[in-house]
Design a protein around this motif. Structure first.
Motif, PDB file in Angstrom:
ATOM      1  N   GLU A  62       0.864  -1.172   0.000  1.00 30.25           N
ATOM      2  CA  GLU A  62       0.000   0.000   0.000  1.00 30.25           C
ATOM      3  C   GLU A  62       0.899   1.220   0.000  1.00 30.25           C
ATOM      4  N   ARG A  63       1.177   1.724  -1.182  1.00 33.10           N
ATOM      5  CA  ARG A  63       2.115   2.829  -1.291  1.00 33.10           C
ATOM      6  C   ARG A  63       1.470   4.177  -1.027  1.00 33.10           C
ATOM      7  N   ARG A  64       0.163   4.220  -1.110  1.00 34.64           N
ATOM      8  CA  ARG A  64      -0.511   5.507  -0.887  1.00 34.64           C
ATOM      9  C   ARG A  64      -0.518   5.803   0.606  1.00 34.64           C
ATOM     10  N   ARG A  65       0.180   6.857   0.975  1.00 36.13           N
ATOM     11  CA  ARG A  65       0.296   7.186   2.387  1.00 36.13           C
ATOM     12  C   ARG A  65      -0.979   7.812   2.928  1.00 36.13           C
ATOM     13  N   ASN A  66      -1.641   8.594   2.143  1.00 35.56           N
ATOM     14  CA  ASN A  66      -2.845   9.285   2.587  1.00 35.56           C
ATOM     15  C   ASN A  66      -4.011   8.906   1.692  1.00 35.56           C
ATOM     16  N   GLN A  67      -5.090   8.473   2.306  1.00 38.57           N
ATOM     17  CA  GLN A  67      -6.226   7.964   1.568  1.00 38.57           C
ATOM     18  C   GLN A  67      -7.065   9.096   0.979  1.00 38.57           C
ATOM     19  N   ARG A  68      -7.650   8.798  -0.174  1.00 40.05           N
ATOM     20  CA  ARG A  68      -8.428   9.798  -0.912  1.00 40.05           C
ATOM     21  C   ARG A  68      -9.905   9.714  -0.558  1.00 40.05           C
ATOM     22  N   LEU A  69     -10.573  10.858  -0.667  1.00 40.51           N
ATOM     23  CA  LEU A  69     -12.011  10.950  -0.459  1.00 40.51           C
ATOM     24  C   LEU A  69     -12.627  11.628  -1.671  1.00 40.51           C
ATOM     25  N   LEU A 119     -11.951  21.557   1.810  1.00 41.97           N
ATOM     26  CA  LEU A 119     -12.151  20.778   0.589  1.00 41.97           C
ATOM     27  C   LEU A 119     -12.637  19.374   0.915  1.00 41.97           C
ATOM     28  N   MET A 120     -12.005  18.730   1.882  1.00 38.06           N
ATOM     29  CA  MET A 120     -12.331  17.340   2.192  1.00 38.06           C
ATOM     30  C   MET A 120     -13.547  17.193   3.094  1.00 38.06           C
ATOM     31  N   SER A 177      -6.939  14.224  -0.763  1.00 42.74           N
ATOM     32  CA  SER A 177      -6.382  13.699   0.470  1.00 42.74           C
ATOM     33  C   SER A 177      -5.667  14.833   1.173  1.00 42.74           C
ATOM     34  N   THR A 178      -4.969  14.525   2.248  1.00 44.51           N
ATOM     35  CA  THR A 178      -4.237  15.571   2.958  1.00 44.51           C
ATOM     36  C   THR A 178      -2.909  15.893   2.284  1.00 44.51           C
TER      37      THR A 178
END
Length: 749
Positions: free
Chosen positions: A566-573, A670-671, A596-597
Motif C-alpha cells: 500500500e504505497r498511498r500514504r494518505n487515503q483519498r475521499l 475541501l475534504m 487527500s491531505t
C-alpha cells in the motif's frame, strides 16, 4: 389491570413455547417441522413487510433454536462413564450454549433499532459552549494538521468553540527522560505542535506525567477547559463541517443527556479488506455495529461512548469524576458509569468524521487485542449484571457488548471439535447423520437466515465467522491474561498512517498456516477412514462437512495474512468540488474529483489543453470554490505529478507543495466541508448478499486466497528475509520542489 391479568398472556405464551419445544416427535417429523419453519421464515421475509415482521421472524427462528437446544441437551451428550468423550463433549456443549445465549441477547438488543430523529437546529444565541479535545501521542504532524484544521472549521460560533490539542507525546516526563535522543525528540515535538496550534488557532495542552493513558489525557483537558459540552476526536478523525449542528441540539431536548455518539467512518480499508480486495464492494466490518447494533442499544438507552466522534456533557463527566480509567477501554467504561448514575445517551446514525484504520495485520490484531482485554476488564471489574443503577435492558446490553469479545472460546472449540472425531474417534456429539440434519442443520440454516435478515445490508454471509477466526488465535491468550490478572493490561496506542512498500507475509501468519495444514491432513485422513471402515461413515460425512467449512475459513485467512503493498500514504475521499487550477501562463476551471491531505485529482473542464511533458513538472495553485460556487475558499500550492488521459478530457494528479497550517485550512474545507461524500460512500457498499450467493462467493474467495496465501508462504520460505522484515514503512515522499516551471497551451494556443 391487575398484575395477574398482565402476566397471564406471558404465562400462556411460555407454556405454549415449552410445549412446542419439548414435543416428542420422530426424526423425520422434526425434519419436516424444520423445513416448514424455514419456509415460514422465507415467506414472512418476502411477503409480509410491516411493523411486526421483525418480531415474527425472531419468534420463528427462536422456536427452531430452542428445539435444537432441547434435543442437544437431552439426547446428544456423551456418557459420564467415558471421560475421554464426556469432557470435550461438555466443552463443545458449553461453547454452543454460549453462542445460543449470545444469540438471544443480541436478538433482544436489535429487536427494534431506533430511528433517531435529527436534532433540532438551535439559533446561535442558544448554542452551548463547546470544547473540542484531540488527544495525541505519536501521530504525524501532517495528520494532526488536517484534524485540527477541520475541527477549527466546524460550523459553530467562534466565541462558543475552543479546540484543544492534548499532547501526551510531549509531556514533562517525556521531555526529561533519561534517553537523551528520545527526550530531544519529545521537546521538538512539543515545540512543533505548539507552533501548529498557534497558527491554526487551537490551544496546546500537555501534562507532567503520562498517567492513566488516554483517560488521564482527557481528564487533563477537562481540568483546563470550561465548555458546557466536550467533543472528542481521535488524532486521525477529522470532522465534517456540520458535525456540531447535527449533534448539540439533542442536549437541549434532554437535561439528563450525557452523550451523543456518531459512527466511525474510515477512509482506508482494514487489513482484511485490503488483502482480500473487498474495500470498494463489501460493507466495512464496523458497519454492523454502528448501523444496527448501536441503534438497537439506543432503543434501550444503552448506546455507549466509542472513544471518538462523540459529544459529552461536562456536568455529567464532572459528577462521575471524569473519564474512567480502570480498564483500557475508557470509553465504554465511562458510559457504563454514567448510565448507572441515571444519565442518558443517544446515537446519531450519520457518518460525520473520517478516520484511519490499522494498515497492517499485526497492528489490526494489536488494536483488537486491546479492545478484547478492555471489555473483559469491564466484565470482571465492573460487571454490568451487578452494577447498581442500571435498568435490566441496560444490563443486558452492556453484557452483550462485553461478552461478545469472548468469541475466541467457541470459535476455537468449533475448530478443534471435528478433529477429535476424525483423528481420535472421540464421540463428543452423540447423533446419527439423520438426526444431525433434522435438528442441527435446520437450526443452523434458520440462524443464518435470521442473521442475514437482521444484518444483511451491512454484513455478508460468513464474513463474521472470518473476522472471528482470524482474531481468535491471538485474542484467546489476551482474554486468558485478563482472566488471570484483570488489572494487568496496559494501554497501547494503535499505529496508523503507515504504509507498506512491498508485498509480504505477516509476522503473525504461522498459526494460520499450521491450522490450514492440520485441516487439510484431517480431510485426507477422513477420506482414508471412509474408504477403509464401515461403521460411523454417515457421521463421518457430517463431520467432514463441518471440517470443510473450517477449512474454507482457514483458506481465506491465508490471504488475510498475505499483506498487499500500500504505497498511498494518505487515503483519498471523493469530493466532487469545483475549483480553479492556476499554472504558469494561465488559469483553468477544474472539477476536483478526490482529495487527500497530501494531494488531489482534478478533471480539466477546458478541452484541448496541452500540458508540457519531459522532466519539467508544472507548479501552480489549486483554488477551491465554496459549496455554492460563488466564491473561493483559498488556494493551495501544488505540483503536477501525473496526467491521465480520459475519453473527453484530461485528469491531473496534483501534490500539495509544502503546505502550511493555513493551507491545511483550505484542505480541510475541501475534504470535510460537507458530510455528503462520507454518506455516499457509506451507502455505496451496502448491497446485501443472499445466503446462497454469499456462500458461493465465499467459497470462490477461499480457493483464490488459498492459492495466493500458499504462494506467499512459499516465497517466504524460499527467499531470505530483507533487512526491514515485514515492518510497515513510509515510502519516500515525492520531491517537494518541482522541476522547471513550464507554461501550458490550450487548443486555441
Amino acid at each position: 389491570m391487575t398484575s395477574f391479568s398482565r402476566l397471564l398472556p406471558w404465562f400462556v405464551t411460555a407454556c405454549l413455547v415449552g410445549f412446542l419445544v419439548t414435543l416428542p416427535i420422530g426424526t423425520q417429523s422434526q425434519l419436516v417441522l424444520g423445513i416448514v419453519l424455514i419456509g415460514a421464515l422465507l415467506l414472512v421475509w418476502r411477503f409480509w413487510p410491516g411493523p411486526h415482521q421483525r418480531l415474527v421472524m425472531m419468534a420463528i427462528g427462536t422456536l427452531l433454536v430452542l428445539r435444537y437446544l432441547y434435543w442437544r441437551a437431552t439426547s446428544t451428550l456423551p456418557s459420564t462413564s467415558d471421560m475421554a468423550d464426556f469432557i470435550p463433549g461438555m466443552i463443545l456443549f458449553a461453547a454452543e450454549l454460549f453462542c445460543i445465549g449470545m444469540l438471544f441477547i443480541s436478538l433482544f438488543v436489535v429487536a427494534s433499532p431506533l430511528e433517531r430523529k435529527p436534532a433540532r437546529r438551535l439559533a446561535d444565541d442558544e448554542l452551548p459552549t463547546v470544547d473540542v479535545f484531540i488527544p495525541t501521542y505519536n501521530e504525524d504532524v501532517h495528520l494532526l494538521s488536517a484534524t485540527l484544521a477541520a475541527a477549527r472549521a466546524l460550523d459553530y460560533p467562534a466565541d462558543r468553540l475552543r479546540v484543544y490539542l492534548l499532547d501526551d507525546g510531549g509531556t514533562d516526563q517525556k521531555c526529561a527522560q533519561e534517553n537523551v535522543s528520545l527526550a530531544a525528540a519529545a521537546r521538538r515535538r512539543r515545540a512543533e505542535l505548539m507552533s501548529l496550534c498557534s497558527d491554526l488557532g487551537a490551544t496546546y495542552l500537555t501534562r507532567a506525567r503520562n498517567e492513566h493513558a488516554k483517560a488521564g489525557n482527557l481528564n487533563n483537558g477537562l481540568a483546563h477547559s470550561t465548555g458546557e459540552l466536550v467533543v472528542v476526536f481521535d488524532a486521525d478523525h477529522a470532522p465534517v463541517r456540520e458535525f456540531l449542528r447535527e449533534t448539540v441540539g439533542h442536549f437541549r431536548d434532554d437535561a439528563r443527556l450525557f452523550l451523543v455518539q456518531t459512527p466511525h467512518f474510515f477512509l482506508n480499508p482494514d487489513p482484511v479488506e485490503k488483502n482480500l480486495s473487498t474495500w470498494l464492494r463489501m460493507p466495512s466490518e464496523n458497519e454492523m455495529f454502528y448501523s444496527v447494533i448501536q441503534r438497537g442499544l439506543d432503543r434501550w438507552n444503552a448506546a455507549f461512548f466509542c472513544g471518538s466522534a462523540a459529544v459529552l456533557r461536562r456536568a455529567a463527566l464532572v459528577e462521575a469524576g471524569g473519564f474512567s480509567g480502570v480498564s483500557i477501554t475508557e470509553d465504554c467504561e465511562t458510559a457504563l458509569e454514567l448510565h448507572a448514575r441515571g444519565w442518558n445517551s443517544r446515537y446519531v446514525d450519520r457518518p460525520m468524521i473520517a478516520g484511519l484504520q490499522p494498515e497492517t495485520f499485526a497492528s489490526f490484531i494489536g488494536q483488537r487485542s486491546r479492545w478484547c482485554r478492555g471489555m473483559m476488564q469491564i466484565l470482571l471489574l465492573k460487571n454490568p449484571l451487578l452494577k447498581r443503577g442500571l435498568s435490566l435492558p441496560q444490563r443486558l446490553c452492556y453484557l452483550s457488548s462485553a461478552l461478545f469479545w469472548a468469541f475466541p472460546f467457541p470459535r476455537l472449540t468449533f475448530l478443534v471439535a471435528p478433529l477429535l472425531f476424525i483423528f481420535f474417534d472421540l464421540k463428543i456429539f452423540i447423533a446419527n447423520s439423520q438426526e444431525f440434519v433434522a435438528f442441527a442443520v435446520t437450526y443452523l440454516i434458520a440462524n443464518m437466515i435470521l442473521q442475514n435478515y437482521l444484518y444483511g445490508r451491512v454484513r455478508w454471509p460468513w464474513v463474521s465467522e472470518l473476522y472471528e477466526y482470524i482474531q481468535s488465535f491471538y485474542l484467546a491468550p489476551a482474554m486468558l491474561s485478563v482472566l488471570l490478572n484483570p488489572r494487568k493490561p496496559s494501554f497501547n496506542v494503535t499505529e496508523k498512517g503507515v504504509t507498506t512498500n512491498r508485498d509480504f507475509l505477516s509476522s503473525l501468519a504461522t498459526p494460520y498456516f499450521v491450522s490450514f495444514a492440520v485441516l487439510v491432513v484431517a480431510m485426507g485422513y477422513a477420506g482414508w477412514r471412509y474408504a477403509t471402515q464401515t461403521l460411523d461413515n454417515d457421521l463421518l460425512v457430517v463431520v467432514c462437512i463441518w471440517n470443510a467449512l473450517n477449512l474454507a475459513l482457514a483458506a481465506v485467512s491465508l490471504g488475510v495474512v498475505s499483506e498487499r503493498s500500500e504505497r498511498r500514504r494518505n487515503q483519498r475521499l471523493a469530493v466532487n468540488r469545483c475549483g480553479r487550477l492556476d499554472l504558469h501562463g494561465g488559469s483553468l476551471p477544474v472539477q476536483i474529483q478526490d482529495a487527500s491531505t497530501t494531494g488531489a485529482r482534478v478533471k480539466l473542464l477546458t478541452p484541448g489543453v496541452d500540458l508540457p511533458g519531459g522532466e519539467g513538472l508544472p507548479v501552480g495553485w489549486l483554488h477551491v470554490a465554496t459549496l455554492d460556487g460563488k466564491t473561493e475558499t483559498g488556494g493551495i500550492p501544488v505540483i503536477v505529478r501525473r496526467t491521465i488521459s480520459e475519453p473527453d478530457s484530461m485528469a491531473i494528479g496534483l501534490q500539495y507543495l509544502k503546505p502550511t497550517p493555513q493551507h491545511y485550512t483550505v484542505i480541510a474545507e475541501l475534504m470535510y466541508g460537507q458530510g455528503k461524500p462520507l454518506s455516499d460512500f457509506w451507502n455505496l457498499r451496502r448491497a446485501g448478499k443472499g445466503l446462497l450467493r454469499g456462500t458461493l462467493m465465499f467459497l470462490r474467495m477461499s480457493l483464490g486466497q488459498m492459492v495466493r496465501g500458499l504462494q506467499f508462504g512459499w516465497l517466504a520460505l524460499s527467499q531470505p528475509k530483507p533487512d526491514a522484515s515485514d515492518q510497515p514503512v513510509v515510502p519516500p515522499r515525492a520531491p517537494e520542489t518541482g522541476g522547471t516551471v513550464a507554461p501550458f497551451k490550450t487548443a486555441e494556443g
